[in-house]
Design an enzyme around this catalytic site. Structure first.
Site: not given
Ligand code: ASP
Length: 353
Positions: A90, A202, A220, A230, A253-254
């Site tokens: 990740s 991330t 990330t 993106r 994160t997320g």
């Molecule tokens: N926040 C990160 C993103 O949207 C992905 C993640 O944290 O899982 O790129």
């Protein structure tokens, strides 16, 4: 401060884990490590918090804090462990690629003492985007470099261009592409060979020094198989992370798209400014996320089909984290680096992320 552990315990804790970091070990340091004031004059309880994949990061960052390192140098050296780890799919090297099979990395950071910020987006070929974000912060009049320009900038500072796909991440991407469309010319891979893929991941790390100086970094590889170009929340100052040296720091994160709309890093710090404790501030930010979530992202039970996490520290060294669904985060509180439960808005695990 009365609630501080004895200096001996702190130093014993620091000795566990990684070896001492010398000034020359830190590339492009914000400043060389310098001796700490006596503990009786410490303004804050030193602490490092991170997403759950950051156990080694918080140990490293905390060790560096106790060696008198700069707060931003500490968190960057912490997250670099994950960026360089081919097994973390990740972040950085080994991160899952975009839909074209190209790894595009995002990172941002803020340095409380100098009130500076730096970020890179859609950076290709460089294993440690957090370091490049630090260079933008330290050496330029800009805040955010993307794509080809960000890569050229990194190469000028001596970074090496490398293939960021590992055997594993290439295999996962080829598998995803094969099964994308049953009518295309790639033969579907049998279900039996199904691979477990985490679509998100991330690392965010936030730290407070004994002097009360604060920094944050988030890095990330973004959403796996994203549309090329993106960028998510991680490189956006105020979303992926934010620091105000008078108040605290927060990161996330997320599902980045859900965080960007509430400027979650900034909002969480603002909520702490109004007096909320770190965990409560993270929970309030998550409530705002829900208020602004589109119906297509909610399940039949009205709950989000994705997950989002916030982590926060304040000027005194208090810390916390919260998530939409239960999970854990990493923190070094002066005693030890360990995983802790996050507060959560909902009880059951996310149906899908
Ligand atoms: N926040 C990160 C993103 O949207 C992905 C993640 O944290 O899982 O790129």
């Amino acid at each position: 401060m009365s609630d501080l552990l004895s200096r001996r315990k702190f130093l014993a804790s620091a000795a566990v884990g990684v070896a001492a970091t010398r000034a020359r070990d830190i590339p492009f340091p914000m400043r060389p490590p310098r001796p700490l004031p006596p503990q009786s004059r410490w303004a804050a309880k030193p602490v490092a918090v991170s997403s759950a994949n950051g156990l080694r990061a918080v140990q490293k960052a905390f060790d560096m804090l106790l060696q008198g390192a700069d707060t931003l140098d500490a968190v960057i050296e912490g997250v670099k462990i994950q960026e360089l780890d081919p097994n973390d799919d990740s972040v950085g090297y080994g991160g899952l690629p975009n839909a074209d099979g190209v790894v595009q990395l995002d990172a941002s950071c803020m340095h409380g003492p100098t009130k500076r910020a730096g970020a890179v987006g859609a950076l290709e070929g460089i294993k440690t985007p957090s370091e490049v974000a630090k260079l933008v912060l330290k050496y330029t009049n800009h805040i955010f470099l993307v794509g080809e320009g960000a890569k050229r900038f990194a190469l000028q500072y001596g970074f090496r261009e490398e293939d960021l796909l590992t055997e594993h991440s290439r295999e996962v991407w080829l598998h995803w592409r094969a099964n994308l469309n049953p009518d295309d010319d790639y033969l579907d891979v049998p279900e039996a060979q199904h691979m477990t893929v985490r679509p998100t991941g991330t690392i965010n790390c936030d730290a407070v020094t004994p002097q009360g100086d604060i920094s944050s970094v988030t890095t990330t590889s973004g959403l796996a198989f994203k549309i090329p170009g993106r960028v998510g929340d991680s490189p956006i100052i105020g979303a992926g992370q934010y620091t105000d040296n008078d108040i605290g720091a927060a990161g996330s994160t997320g599902r980045g798209e859900s965080n960007i709309k509430v400027c979650g890093g900034f909002l969480t710090v603002e909520l702490m400014r109004r007096g909320l404790k770190p965990t409560d501030a993270c929970l309030e930010t998550l409530k705002r996320v829900i208020q602004i979530t589109e119906p297509r992202l909610l399940g039949p039970d009205g709950k989000p089909k994705f997950n989002l996490n916030f982590y926060a520290v304040n000027k005194r060294g208090e810390f916390g984290a919260a998530s939409l669904y239960p999970g854990s985060y990493a923190a070094h509180d002066g005693r030890e680096a360990k995983l802790r439960d996050m507060a959560s808005l909902y009880e059951r695990p996310a149906a899908s992320r």
